[in-house]
Design an enzyme around this catalytic site. Structure first.
Site, short mmCIF file in Angstrom:
data_model
loop_
_atom_site.label_atom_id
_atom_site.label_comp_id
_atom_site.label_asym_id
_atom_site.label_seq_id
_atom_site.Cartn_x
_atom_site.Cartn_y
_atom_site.Cartn_z
N SER A 10 0.62 -1.23 0.03
CA SER A 10 0.02 0.16 0.03
C SER A 10 1.13 1.16 0.27
O SER A 10 1.76 1.48 0.97
CB SER A 10 -0.91 0.03 1.19
N HIS A 35 -1.05 -1.42 -4.30
CA HIS A 35 -2.15 -0.81 -3.71
C HIS A 35 -2.40 0.50 -3.61
O HIS A 35 -1.52 1.23 -3.15
CB HIS A 35 -2.53 -1.76 -2.37
N ASP A 37 -4.65 3.76 -2.10
CA ASP A 37 -5.52 3.93 -1.20
C ASP A 37 -6.10 5.56 -1.42
O ASP A 37 -5.25 6.42 -1.41
CB ASP A 37 -5.18 4.03 0.17
N MET A 39 -8.67 8.37 -0.25
CA MET A 39 -9.49 8.76 0.86
C MET A 39 -9.81 10.13 0.78
O MET A 39 -9.07 11.01 0.16
CB MET A 39 -8.55 8.85 2.12
N HIS A 73 -8.34 1.50 -4.16
CA HIS A 73 -9.16 1.33 -3.09
C HIS A 73 -9.81 2.35 -2.91
O HIS A 73 -9.16 3.44 -2.41
CB HIS A 73 -8.43 0.53 -1.91
N MET A 75 -11.83 4.87 -0.86
CA MET A 75 -12.60 5.18 0.33
C MET A 75 -13.11 6.65 0.29
O MET A 75 -12.68 7.51 0.85
CB MET A 75 -11.46 4.92 1.59
N MET A 144 -11.58 -5.79 4.91
CA MET A 144 -10.98 -4.74 5.68
C MET A 144 -10.76 -5.49 7.11
O MET A 144 -11.21 -5.98 7.64
CB MET A 144 -11.52 -3.48 6.00
N PHE A 150 -6.36 4.99 7.94
CA PHE A 150 -4.97 5.23 8.33
C PHE A 150 -4.34 3.91 8.04
O PHE A 150 -4.86 2.62 8.29
CB PHE A 150 -5.10 5.36 9.65
N GLY A 151 -3.05 4.07 7.65
CA GLY A 151 -2.10 3.04 7.79
C GLY A 151 -1.66 2.63 9.28
O GLY A 151 -2.09 3.28 10.16
N GLY A 152 -0.99 1.62 9.47
CA GLY A 152 -0.28 1.38 10.72
C GLY A 152 -1.08 0.82 11.76
O GLY A 152 -0.73 1.04 13.21
N ASP A 182 -7.00 -6.56 3.99
CA ASP A 182 -6.33 -5.09 4.13
C ASP A 182 -6.26 -4.54 5.42
O ASP A 182 -7.18 -4.48 5.73
CB ASP A 182 -7.07 -4.05 3.24
N GLY A 183 -5.15 -4.39 6.04
CA GLY A 183 -5.08 -3.91 7.30
C GLY A 183 -4.14 -4.43 8.38
O GLY A 183 -4.63 -5.56 8.72
N GLY A 204 1.06 -2.06 3.94
CA GLY A 204 1.58 -0.86 3.77
C GLY A 204 2.84 -0.76 4.99
O GLY A 204 3.79 -0.76 4.38
N SER A 205 2.69 -0.47 6.25
CA SER A 205 3.58 -0.46 6.92
C SER A 205 4.69 -1.56 7.15
O SER A 205 5.96 -1.09 7.29
CB SER A 205 3.05 0.34 8.39
C1 DX5 Z 1 -6.48 1.66 5.51
C2 DX5 Z 1 -5.81 1.30 3.85
C3 DX5 Z 1 -4.67 0.27 4.10
C4 DX5 Z 1 -3.48 0.53 4.82
C5 DX5 Z 1 -2.74 -0.58 4.89
O1 DX5 Z 1 -7.54 2.33 5.57
O2 DX5 Z 1 -7.01 0.74 3.12
O3 DX5 Z 1 -4.71 -0.16 2.44
O4 DX5 Z 1 -2.77 1.63 4.12
O5 DX5 Z 1 -1.61 -0.32 5.86
P1 DX5 Z 1 -1.19 -1.29 6.85
O6 DX5 Z 1 -0.61 -2.42 6.15
O7 DX5 Z 1 -0.18 -0.33 7.49
O8 DX5 Z 1 -2.05 -1.43 7.82
ZN ZN Z 2 -6.51 -0.10 1.33
#
Ligand code: DX5
Ligand code: ZN
Length: 232
Positions: A10, A35, A37, A39, A73, A75, A144, A150-152, A182-183, A204-205
């Protein structure tokens, strides 16, 4: 079929000041998908990137002269007006949340009419009944394992039985529908998500937070071999 899950880094956790380089680096490191994202500070509280950024990274999404799919994705709410823009910007897959569309079936048809694969995204508390009448027209179900925005964040274990349920529905359908999670995915929990039925993992992270992207991707992929039943 792959012996291991597809890995979709991500970009939300990438260095946005060097996005083209980051995309190339994760592809070189073994990413199967990118991926992306989106938002909107409305459907989710955060604000990220739109179709212009998708178009800007498209030329960087190549491996050995072949395109690496961009997995968008959304959102965002509403979604329909964004879909042609992302199709034009080079998205290979567009996924949206059912709560963000007035007419879910129409949105699925719109995505596919543009030659793009269609995905439906379900939040941890979103019931599976949204799949009842559209699974036959979906290319991907995205579950999800955190609340979006948010990531992380930390992987929510309660999503595991939901992954199992969706896997059963997909297998019963007899269609090749990807099941992406995802997440909060990392090398420690990837195995549980895949054992439950996931074949595609967003990270992502766990990827961009590691200096060695190749090692990070390999650690997630190798921790989670697909079950033999799904390799047939
Ligand atoms: C969250 C995003 C994810 C996020 C994943 O709303 O849809 O794609 O970036 O990041 P990690 O792997 O750090 O949870
Ligand atoms: Zn995502």
């Amino acid at each position: 079929m792959n012996r291991h899950p597809r890995i979709a880094p991500s970009l939300l956790s990438a260095d946005f000041a060097h996005l083209g380089d980051e995309v190339e680096a994760v592809i070189e490191a073994g990413a199967d998908l990118i991926h992306f994202d989106v938002m909107d500070n409305h459907y989710v509280p955060n604000l990220s990137v739109g179709p212009m950024v998708c178009e800007a990274i498209r030329p960087h999404c190549m491996r050995d002269g072949l395109p690496v799919p961009i997995d968008v994705h959304l959102m965002a709410r509403p979604v329909d007006a964004l879909i042609p823009l992302f199709a034009q910007a080079g998205a290979s897959i567009i996924s949206f949340h059912p709560e963000a569309s007035e007419h879910v079936h129409r949105t699925v048809r719109l995505i596919r009419s543009l030659g793009v694969k269609a995905g439906l995204v379900l939040n941890p508390a979103t019931p599976l009944h949204w799949l009842d009448h559209v699974l036959d027209e979906l290319d991907l179900v995205l579950l999800m394992s955190v609340n979006p925005g948010f990531g992380g964040q930390t992987f929510i274990d309660g999503v595991l039985p939901k992954i199992e349920s969706v896997r059963r529905r997909i297998d019963a359908s007899g269609r090749d529908v990807w099941l992406e999670v995802d997440g909060g995915i990392n090398a420690g929990n990837a195995c549980r998500a895949v054992d439950a039925g996931a074949d595609t993992l967003v990270a992502g992270s766990a990827v961009f937070g590691n200096k060695d992207y190749r090692a990070a991707i390999a650690a997630i992929r190798d921790a989670a071999p697909l079950r033999l039943a799904r390799q047939a």
